[in-house]
Design an enzyme around this catalytic site. Structure first.
Site, PDB file in Angstrom:
ATOM      1  N   GLY A 257       1.310   2.850 -10.023  1.00 36.17           N
ATOM      2  CA  GLY A 257       0.381   2.646  -8.916  1.00 36.17           C
ATOM      3  C   GLY A 257      -0.316   3.958  -8.741  1.00 36.17           C
TER       4      GLY A 257
ATOM      5  N   SER B 254      -0.065  11.619 -17.552  1.00 35.37           N
ATOM      6  CA  SER B 254      -1.366  11.181 -18.247  1.00 35.37           C
ATOM      7  C   SER B 254      -1.531  12.484 -19.026  1.00 35.37           C
ATOM      8  CB  SER B 254      -2.652  11.111 -17.133  1.00 35.37           C
ATOM      9  OG  SER B 254      -3.749  11.134 -18.062  1.00 35.37           O
ATOM     10  N   ASN B 255      -2.249  12.145 -20.191  1.00 34.33           N
ATOM     11  CA  ASN B 255      -2.862  13.103 -21.133  1.00 34.33           C
ATOM     12  C   ASN B 255      -3.857  14.249 -20.320  1.00 34.33           C
ATOM     13  OD1 ASN B 255      -5.972  12.352 -22.101  1.00 34.33           O
ATOM     14  ND2 ASN B 255      -4.987  10.468 -21.698  1.00 34.33           N
ATOM     15  N   HIS B 256      -4.561  13.546 -19.496  1.00 33.97           N
ATOM     16  CA  HIS B 256      -5.229  14.561 -18.647  1.00 33.97           C
ATOM     17  C   HIS B 256      -4.662  15.759 -17.645  1.00 33.97           C
ATOM     18  CE1 HIS B 256      -8.490  12.296 -19.989  1.00 33.97           C
ATOM     19  NE2 HIS B 256      -7.891  11.099 -19.652  1.00 33.97           N
TER      20      HIS B 256
ATOM     21  N   ARG C 270     -12.144   9.822 -29.861  1.00 34.76           N
ATOM     22  CA  ARG C 270     -11.095  10.343 -28.881  1.00 34.76           C
ATOM     23  C   ARG C 270      -9.731   9.578 -28.756  1.00 34.76           C
ATOM     24  NH1 ARG C 270      -8.802  11.516 -23.632  1.00 34.76           N
ATOM     25  NH2 ARG C 270      -9.945   9.896 -22.761  1.00 34.76           N
TER      26      ARG C 270
ATOM     27  N   ASP D  73       0.855  -1.214   0.014  1.00 37.63           N
ATOM     28  CA  ASP D  73       0.009  -0.084  -0.012  1.00 37.63           C
ATOM     29  C   ASP D  73       0.933   1.218   0.036  1.00 37.63           C
ATOM     30  OD1 ASP D  73      -1.576   2.084   0.459  1.00 37.63           O
ATOM     31  OD2 ASP D  73      -2.574   1.321   2.288  1.00 37.63           O
TER      32      ASP D  73
ATOM     33  N   TYR E 117      -7.964  14.166 -10.859  1.00 38.00           N
ATOM     34  CA  TYR E 117      -6.879  13.212 -11.197  1.00 38.00           C
ATOM     35  C   TYR E 117      -5.737  13.957 -12.189  1.00 38.00           C
ATOM     36  CZ  TYR E 117      -5.249   9.500 -14.434  1.00 38.00           C
ATOM     37  OH  TYR E 117      -4.495   8.688 -15.249  1.00 38.00           O
TER      38      TYR E 117
END
Ligand code: 15L
Length: 276
Positions: free
Chosen positions: A69, A108-110, A171, A48, A133
């Site tokens: 992760g 990320s692309n975000h 997309r 964790d 995110y």
């Protein structure tokens, strides 16, 4: 043979990557969940990453970390805070304390999802996250920059599009990342002798790409796959009339939704703990 830690190894991207890198590296796989798809010879450690003790345990004695992760879509702030902010910090800090120099951070692309679809962006554009995110991915990039400049770590940030054996919708024709191209880019991130802090886009050679990925090309990336092979078939089944804001920005649904369905929900017994 180098030993590589892959966190989030049970997820889709981790599973593709473990298969692609089998035999090339000694893989240490870690996740909070069980590995559904085991690859022979790869060691699994349940961890964790929101706990520093776990992060220290898994990063000990490895040559590089591929830190997949985390919470992988838009969702509740508590989940993102624990997995992607606290967890990400723990992995960078544990790697530093254990003397691991190289970290590959799949962002990320975000992180840049609020650029319009008619814009082409490179690795130097100002960030425009489309979600909590996306903000957490920007945090990881910033942490990488800090650890590179302050502690001399070697950090390779890949703004990943969508990893899948084939693109899944319109997309994703612009951001598709095939598993073999993913493996090629990750290998560059592990092996390139001159990485200090880099941002590249984790995408295939897609004709409809929104990215100028010249930084990846400079480091030797030569993607093999192009989503155009699937375009006719995908466009034929695309339903018209989506949310106009989602349709006009690169991040799509992440630009308007408060939650995006989690492709890899936590097992019940781990829900009270967090994602690792
Ligand atoms: C991501 O960053 C997610 O991790 C993945 O699950 C996909 O939703 C992908 O973006 C996407 O934009 O398709």
């Amino acid at each position: 043979m180098k030993t590589i830690l892959i966190t989030g190894a049970a997820g889709d991207v981790g599973t593709h990557l473990r298969r692609e890198l089998a035999g090339k590296y000694r893989i240490r796989a870690s996740d909070l969940r069980d590995l559904k798809h085991k690859v022979k010879g790869q060691k699994f450690i349940r961890a964790d990453i929101s706990k520093m003790a776990d992060a220290l345990k898994i990063t000990k004695g490895v040559d590089a970390v591929v830190h997949l992760g985390g919470y992988s879509v838009e969702g509740p702030w508590e989940a993102i805070l624990s997995a992607n902010i606290v967890g990400c910090y723990n992995v960078f800090e544990a790697a530093r304390r254990n003397g691991v120099k190289r970290i590959l951070f799949p962002t990320s692309n975000h992180a840049t999802g609020f650029y319009r679809r008619d814009q082409t962006i490179d690795h130097r554009v100002y960030i425009k996250p489309d979600s909590r995110y996306g903000v957490s991915k920007v945090f990881g990039e910033a942490l990488g920059s800090l650890y590179a400049d302050k502690y001399g770590m070697e950090v390779f940030c890949m703004r990943i599009g969508n990893v899948n054996p084939a693109p899944i919708d319109k997309r994703r024709l612009s951001i598709w990342f095939s598993p073999r191209d993913l493996a090629q880019l990750v290998t560059i991130g592990i092996e390139h002798p001159e990485i200090r802090f880099e941002i590249v886009y984790g995408v295939s050679k897609n004709q409809r790409s929104w990215y100028d990925n010249s930084n990846a090309a400079r480091l030797g990336y030569r993607p093999q796959d192009n989503s155009e092979t699937y375009a006719a078939q995908i466009l034929a089944r695309e339903k018209p009339g989506g949310d106009p804001r989602a349709e006009s920005y690169q991040g799509g649904i992440f630009c308007v939704a408060e939650e995006v369905p989690n492709p890899a929900p936590l097992p019940k017994r781990a829900k009270k703990r967090k994602r690792g």
